[in-house]
Design a protein around this motif. Structure first.
Motif, PDB file in Angstrom:
ATOM      1  N   HIS A  66       0.794  -1.296  -0.053  1.00  0.00           N
ATOM      2  CA  HIS A  66       0.077  -0.030   0.039  1.00  0.00           C
ATOM      3  C   HIS A  66       0.906   1.235   0.058  1.00  0.00           C
ATOM      4  O   HIS A  66       1.918   1.252   0.838  1.00  0.00           O
ATOM      5  CB  HIS A  66      -0.963  -0.239   1.243  1.00  0.00           C
ATOM      6  CG  HIS A  66      -1.834   1.114   1.078  1.00  0.00           C
ATOM      7  ND1 HIS A  66      -2.993   1.032   0.611  1.00  0.00           N
ATOM      8  CD2 HIS A  66      -1.665   2.229   1.944  1.00  0.00           C
ATOM      9  CE1 HIS A  66      -3.614   2.154   0.995  1.00  0.00           C
ATOM     10  NE2 HIS A  66      -3.131   2.873   1.702  1.00  0.00           N
ATOM     11  N   ALA A  67       0.671   2.324  -0.970  1.00  0.00           N
ATOM     12  CA  ALA A  67       1.421   3.351  -0.843  1.00  0.00           C
ATOM     13  C   ALA A  67       0.761   4.511  -0.791  1.00  0.00           C
ATOM     14  O   ALA A  67      -0.453   4.609  -1.589  1.00  0.00           O
ATOM     15  CB  ALA A  67       2.130   3.104  -2.161  1.00  0.00           C
ATOM     16  N   ILE A  68       1.149   5.733  -0.346  1.00  0.00           N
ATOM     17  CA  ILE A  68       0.781   7.008  -0.334  1.00  0.00           C
ATOM     18  C   ILE A  68       1.894   8.072  -0.845  1.00  0.00           C
ATOM     19  O   ILE A  68       2.839   8.011  -0.147  1.00  0.00           O
ATOM     20  CB  ILE A  68       0.071   7.340   1.191  1.00  0.00           C
ATOM     21  CG1 ILE A  68      -0.977   6.147   1.526  1.00  0.00           C
ATOM     22  CG2 ILE A  68      -0.520   8.857   0.866  1.00  0.00           C
ATOM     23  CD1 ILE A  68      -1.267   6.660   3.081  1.00  0.00           C
ATOM     24  N   VAL A  69       1.580   8.735  -1.587  1.00  0.00           N
ATOM     25  CA  VAL A  69       2.531   9.875  -2.016  1.00  0.00           C
ATOM     26  C   VAL A  69       1.883  11.203  -2.041  1.00  0.00           C
ATOM     27  O   VAL A  69       0.729  11.491  -2.575  1.00  0.00           O
ATOM     28  CB  VAL A  69       2.888   9.444  -3.600  1.00  0.00           C
ATOM     29  CG1 VAL A  69       2.088   9.592  -4.715  1.00  0.00           C
ATOM     30  CG2 VAL A  69       4.187  10.246  -4.085  1.00  0.00           C
ATOM     31  N   ARG A  70       2.742  12.145  -1.537  1.00  0.00           N
ATOM     32  CA  ARG A  70       2.395  13.625  -1.553  1.00  0.00           C
ATOM     33  C   ARG A  70       3.634  14.256  -1.534  1.00  0.00           C
ATOM     34  O   ARG A  70       4.695  13.866  -1.238  1.00  0.00           O
ATOM     35  CB  ARG A  70       1.690  13.902  -0.146  1.00  0.00           C
ATOM     36  CG  ARG A  70       1.148  14.993  -0.065  1.00  0.00           C
ATOM     37  CD  ARG A  70       0.679  15.614   1.227  1.00  0.00           C
ATOM     38  NE  ARG A  70      -0.402  14.741   1.636  1.00  0.00           N
ATOM     39  CZ  ARG A  70      -1.003  14.718   2.945  1.00  0.00           C
ATOM     40  NH1 ARG A  70      -0.626  15.832   3.620  1.00  0.00           N
ATOM     41  NH2 ARG A  70      -1.913  14.089   3.311  1.00  0.00           N
ATOM     42  N   ASP A  98      -0.428  -3.794   2.782  1.00  0.00           N
ATOM     43  CA  ASP A  98      -1.757  -3.493   2.718  1.00  0.00           C
ATOM     44  C   ASP A  98      -2.499  -4.000   3.897  1.00  0.00           C
ATOM     45  O   ASP A  98      -3.665  -3.692   4.010  1.00  0.00           O
ATOM     46  CB  ASP A  98      -2.643  -3.663   1.349  1.00  0.00           C
ATOM     47  CG  ASP A  98      -2.826  -5.221   1.093  1.00  0.00           C
ATOM     48  OD1 ASP A  98      -2.139  -6.164   1.814  1.00  0.00           O
ATOM     49  OD2 ASP A  98      -3.644  -5.507   0.144  1.00  0.00           O
ATOM     50  N   THR A  99      -1.682  -5.006   4.450  1.00  0.00           N
ATOM     51  CA  THR A  99      -2.586  -5.450   5.906  1.00  0.00           C
ATOM     52  C   THR A  99      -2.404  -4.422   7.017  1.00  0.00           C
ATOM     53  O   THR A  99      -3.061  -4.824   8.103  1.00  0.00           O
ATOM     54  CB  THR A  99      -1.877  -6.820   6.043  1.00  0.00           C
ATOM     55  OG1 THR A  99      -0.296  -6.579   6.319  1.00  0.00           O
ATOM     56  CG2 THR A  99      -2.224  -7.929   5.070  1.00  0.00           C
ATOM     57  N   ASP A 100      -1.708  -3.464   6.675  1.00  0.00           N
ATOM     58  CA  ASP A 100      -1.295  -2.378   7.738  1.00  0.00           C
ATOM     59  C   ASP A 100      -1.476  -1.141   7.398  1.00  0.00           C
ATOM     60  O   ASP A 100      -0.758  -0.090   7.488  1.00  0.00           O
ATOM     61  CB  ASP A 100      -0.185  -2.656   8.547  1.00  0.00           C
ATOM     62  CG  ASP A 100      -0.149  -2.130  10.023  1.00  0.00           C
ATOM     63  OD1 ASP A 100      -1.152  -1.197  10.200  1.00  0.00           O
ATOM     64  OD2 ASP A 100       0.660  -2.234  10.661  1.00  0.00           O
ATOM     65  N   VAL A 101      -2.730  -0.807   6.581  1.00  0.00           N
ATOM     66  CA  VAL A 101      -2.912   0.756   6.239  1.00  0.00           C
ATOM     67  C   VAL A 101      -2.951   1.749   6.858  1.00  0.00           C
ATOM     68  O   VAL A 101      -2.221   2.901   6.783  1.00  0.00           O
ATOM     69  CB  VAL A 101      -4.203   0.615   5.209  1.00  0.00           C
ATOM     70  CG1 VAL A 101      -4.468   1.986   4.742  1.00  0.00           C
ATOM     71  CG2 VAL A 101      -4.010  -0.244   3.944  1.00  0.00           C
ATOM     72  N   PRO A 102      -3.404   1.512   7.979  1.00  0.00           N
ATOM     73  CA  PRO A 102      -3.371   2.984   8.985  1.00  0.00           C
ATOM     74  C   PRO A 102      -1.777   2.986   9.456  1.00  0.00           C
ATOM     75  O   PRO A 102      -1.320   4.259   9.708  1.00  0.00           O
ATOM     76  CB  PRO A 102      -3.797   2.415  10.309  1.00  0.00           C
ATOM     77  CG  PRO A 102      -5.073   1.070   9.710  1.00  0.00           C
ATOM     78  CD  PRO A 102      -4.235   0.670   8.590  1.00  0.00           C
ATOM     79  N   LEU A 103      -1.065   2.233   9.596  1.00  0.00           N
ATOM     80  CA  LEU A 103       0.496   2.273   9.849  1.00  0.00           C
ATOM     81  C   LEU A 103       1.254   3.023   8.813  1.00  0.00           C
ATOM     82  O   LEU A 103       1.787   4.224   9.070  1.00  0.00           O
ATOM     83  CB  LEU A 103       1.185   1.072   9.995  1.00  0.00           C
ATOM     84  CG  LEU A 103       2.528   1.076  10.786  1.00  0.00           C
ATOM     85  CD1 LEU A 103       2.565   2.117  12.006  1.00  0.00           C
ATOM     86  CD2 LEU A 103       3.146  -0.226  10.960  1.00  0.00           C
ATOM     87  N   VAL A 104       0.909   2.919   7.565  1.00  0.00           N
ATOM     88  CA  VAL A 104       1.492   3.406   6.374  1.00  0.00           C
ATOM     89  C   VAL A 104       1.083   4.828   6.477  1.00  0.00           C
ATOM     90  O   VAL A 104       1.853   5.800   6.272  1.00  0.00           O
ATOM     91  CB  VAL A 104       0.933   2.667   4.885  1.00  0.00           C
ATOM     92  CG1 VAL A 104       1.334   3.675   3.914  1.00  0.00           C
ATOM     93  CG2 VAL A 104       1.445   1.365   4.914  1.00  0.00           C
ATOM     94  N   ARG A 105      -0.161   5.320   6.727  1.00  0.00           N
ATOM     95  CA  ARG A 105      -0.738   6.596   6.752  1.00  0.00           C
ATOM     96  C   ARG A 105      -0.090   6.973   8.015  1.00  0.00           C
ATOM     97  O   ARG A 105       0.442   8.312   7.762  1.00  0.00           O
ATOM     98  CB  ARG A 105      -2.195   6.561   7.072  1.00  0.00           C
ATOM     99  CG  ARG A 105      -2.742   7.926   7.297  1.00  0.00           C
ATOM    100  CD  ARG A 105      -2.565   8.904   6.228  1.00  0.00           C
ATOM    101  NE  ARG A 105      -3.483   8.640   5.067  1.00  0.00           N
ATOM    102  CZ  ARG A 105      -3.328   9.427   3.765  1.00  0.00           C
ATOM    103  NH1 ARG A 105      -2.680  10.394   3.850  1.00  0.00           N
ATOM    104  NH2 ARG A 105      -4.093   9.097   2.931  1.00  0.00           N
ATOM    105  N   GLU A 106       0.223   6.640   8.973  1.00  0.00           N
ATOM    106  CA  GLU A 106       0.762   7.102  10.105  1.00  0.00           C
ATOM    107  C   GLU A 106       2.231   7.676   9.748  1.00  0.00           C
ATOM    108  O   GLU A 106       2.896   8.723  10.200  1.00  0.00           O
ATOM    109  CB  GLU A 106       0.855   6.252  11.467  1.00  0.00           C
ATOM    110  CG  GLU A 106       1.467   6.849  12.585  1.00  0.00           C
ATOM    111  CD  GLU A 106       1.603   5.849  13.779  1.00  0.00           C
ATOM    112  OE1 GLU A 106       2.561   5.644  14.674  1.00  0.00           O
ATOM    113  OE2 GLU A 106       0.660   5.183  13.963  1.00  0.00           O
TER     114      GLU A 106
END
Length: 181
Positions: free
Chosen positions: A139-143, A161-169
Motif C-alpha cells: 500500500h502506498a501514499i505519495v504526497r 496493505d494489511t497495515d494501511v493505518p500504519l502506512v498513513r501514520e
C-alpha cells in the motif's frame, strides 16, 4: 517478496513522479519534531531532516531515486522515500494523472484514490500486488510537500496493505516533521 518488487516498481514510479507537485505548504526549517515512536534524522547531502519510525535507517543501494528509509535488519516490506521535485509546470492532479498512466504499465498496480488536498495539493493512494508472489500487496501514499524555502519534495510511504493505518501514520509523521536544512 512484494516489498522487493514493490521497491523496484515503487522507486521507479517515484523517479517518474520525481517532478510531482502534490501537497500544501507547511513544512519548513523549524517546527515540532516527529511523533512519539519516531526519530528525527538528517540527510546532510540532500539538505533535509525528517521523522522516521524508531529503528529505521537509510537504505544503502537505493539512492538513485532520492533517500529511502527502511526498517533495520533488511526488512524491505515497508519504507519512506524522499525525492526532491523539480517540475512545476503542471497542476498537481494533472501530474498525478500522468503518473498514474506510467504506473498502470506495471502488472499489479491499482490506483485507490487521487484527490486534491487543501488548496494547493493532490494526494495519490495506490496498491502494488506482485502477481508472482503470495505476499500481501504493498500500500502506498505519495504526497509532495512545499518547504519554507519553496522547494518541493515528494514523500512516499509504503508498507503491506494489511497495515494501511500504519502506512498513513508513517506518511503523516514524515510530512509533519519534514524540514529543509
Amino acid at each position: 517478496m512484494a516489498g522487493v518488487v514493490f521497491g523496484v516498481a515503487g522507486l521507479g514510479a517515484v523517479a517518474v513522479a520525481g517532478w510531482l507537485y502534490l501537497g500544501g505548504r507547511g513544512p519548513g526549517s523549524s517546527g515540532p519534531g516527529p511523533r512519539p515512536g519516531s526519530t528525527q534524522v538528517r540527510d546532510t547531502a540532500a539538505g533535509f531532516s525528517v521523522g522516521i519510525p524508531e529503528g529505521w535507517q537509510a537504505s544503502t543501494g537505493e539512492g538513485a531515486y532520492g533517500t529511502v528509509y527502511r526498517p533495520a535488519g533488511g526488512d524491505r516490506s515497508a519504507g519512506i522515500q524522499i525525492v526532491r521535485a523539480t517540475e512545476d509546470t503542471l497542476t498537481t492532479c494533472e501530474v498525478l494523472r500522468d503518473t498514474t498512466a506510467e504506473l498502470s504499465k506495471y502488472s499489479g498496480y491499482r490506483e485507490i484514490s487521487r484527490e486534491e488536498v487543501g488548496t494547493e495539493g493532490c494526494e495519490q493512494v495506490y496498491e502494488f500486488d506482485d502477481p508472482a508472489t503470495a505476499e500481501p500487496a504493498a500500500h502506498a501514499i505519495v504526497r509532495l510537500v512545499v518547504a519554507a524555502d519553496d522547494t518541493r519534495w515528494v514523500v512516499l510511504a509504503f508498507g503491506p496493505d494489511t497495515d494501511v493505518p500504519l502506512v498513513r501514520e508513517h506518511l503523516t509523521t514524515a510530512v509533519e516533521s519534514f524540514r529543509v536544512d
